[in-house]
Design a protein around this motif. Structure first.
Motif: not given
Length: 293
Positions: A125-137
């Protein structure tokens, strides 16, 4: 003592002994350590151990970071408990509907996050929330929304962690609520429907009173869990940014295992114990007033 009483003590004795050893004894020891300056120096030589009375508690009350951690913890509990309970109950109601197919499959899939490793899922989830390459962004960018620094902004760090925690824990209460909903008398629901009660009316006047004790149990456990939140902010934000996700348990961990101030860490643990006990007593009284106990 009658034969039945002896049999009762025989069966409950081992369980009570385990509870005393695992819960009661550590609580007493924590209280004992909280009135000392127990530290790494005392670990090397017990002669360095001194009695300080309420000194650790007085120092905590004058520590701004402790109050910040306490406020963050209360915010986690205030927002997280309704999110987790509401999501669990909503999903349980959906799965309880007669028109839903493959119910066992859905229950297994939705319960699966609860039994997965909290550290592994927190990293994901930390990667999902990543600002640059996160899936959520990336999903937000597809909708024309600017990227959000979910874990790097003090205003969004707690909501981001709460989204992860809700996803992680709601499956347990969902199973509990599903079991409780299956015990709601069908004739009462049918009578309410024939009387013209709406879906909301049937839930409020029939379903909710029937699952009241289960709802109380889930709330008590959820409040205690959110007041002890630690692993999620530790893995995802390390208590940041700007100490916006530092919780009481995180503060206790730093005091005890980073600075080796074990006496003050024990004081924090005892304060947290009193907080959970006080909230549980209030919840119990509310449950008795609602005749759920």
């Amino acid at each position: 003592m009658t034969r039945q009483e002896r049999a009762g003590w025989l069966f409950s004795g081992p369980v009570l002994a385990i509870i005393a050893f695992v819960f009661v004894l550590p609580t007493i020891l924590a209280l004992g350590l909280s009135v000392t300056d127990y530290s790494i120096y005392a670990l090397a030589d017990w002669a360095n151990l001194r009695f300080v009375g309420l000194g650790n508690f007085n120092e905590l009350l004058s520590t701004p970071l402790f109050w910040r951690a306490l406020g963050n913890t209360m915010l986690f509990a205030t927002l997280g408990v309704p999110m987790a309970i509401g999501t669990s109950l909503f999903v349980a109601l959906l799965l309880n509907d007669a028109t839903v197919r493959w119910k066992p499959l859905w229950r297994v899939l939705l319960f699966a996050p609860y039994v997965t490793s909290i550290v592994a899922t927190a990293v994901v989830w930390r990667f999902l929330f990543n600002e640059r390459f996160g899936l959520i962004n990336r999903a937000l960018a597809a909708l024309g929304v600017a990227p959000v620094d979910w874990l790097g902004d003090p205003h969004t760090s707690i909501p981001a962690i709460l989204i992860f925690v809700t996803w992680k824990v709601f499956g347990y209460n969902m199973i509990v609520f599903t079991a409780a909903l299956s015990a709601v008398p069908g004739d009462l629901m049918e009578a309410a429907r024939l009387d013209g009660a709406s879906r909301w009316g049937r839930f409020r006047h029939v379903t909710l009173p029937a699952i009241g004790p289960t709802l109380l149990l889930a709330t008590v456990m959820s409040v205690a869990g959110f007041l002890q939140i630690f692993a999620e902010p530790y893995v995802m934000t390390l208590g940041g940014p700007a100490q916006s996700t530092t919780t009481v348990l995180y503060f206790m961990f730093d005091e005890g295992f980073k600075w080796w101030n074990l006496g003050q860490a024990s004081a924090v643990a005892f304060i947290l114990f009193l907080m959970i006990l006080a909230v549980t007593i209030v919840q119990t009284r509310i449950g008795r007033r609602q005749e759920w106990l």
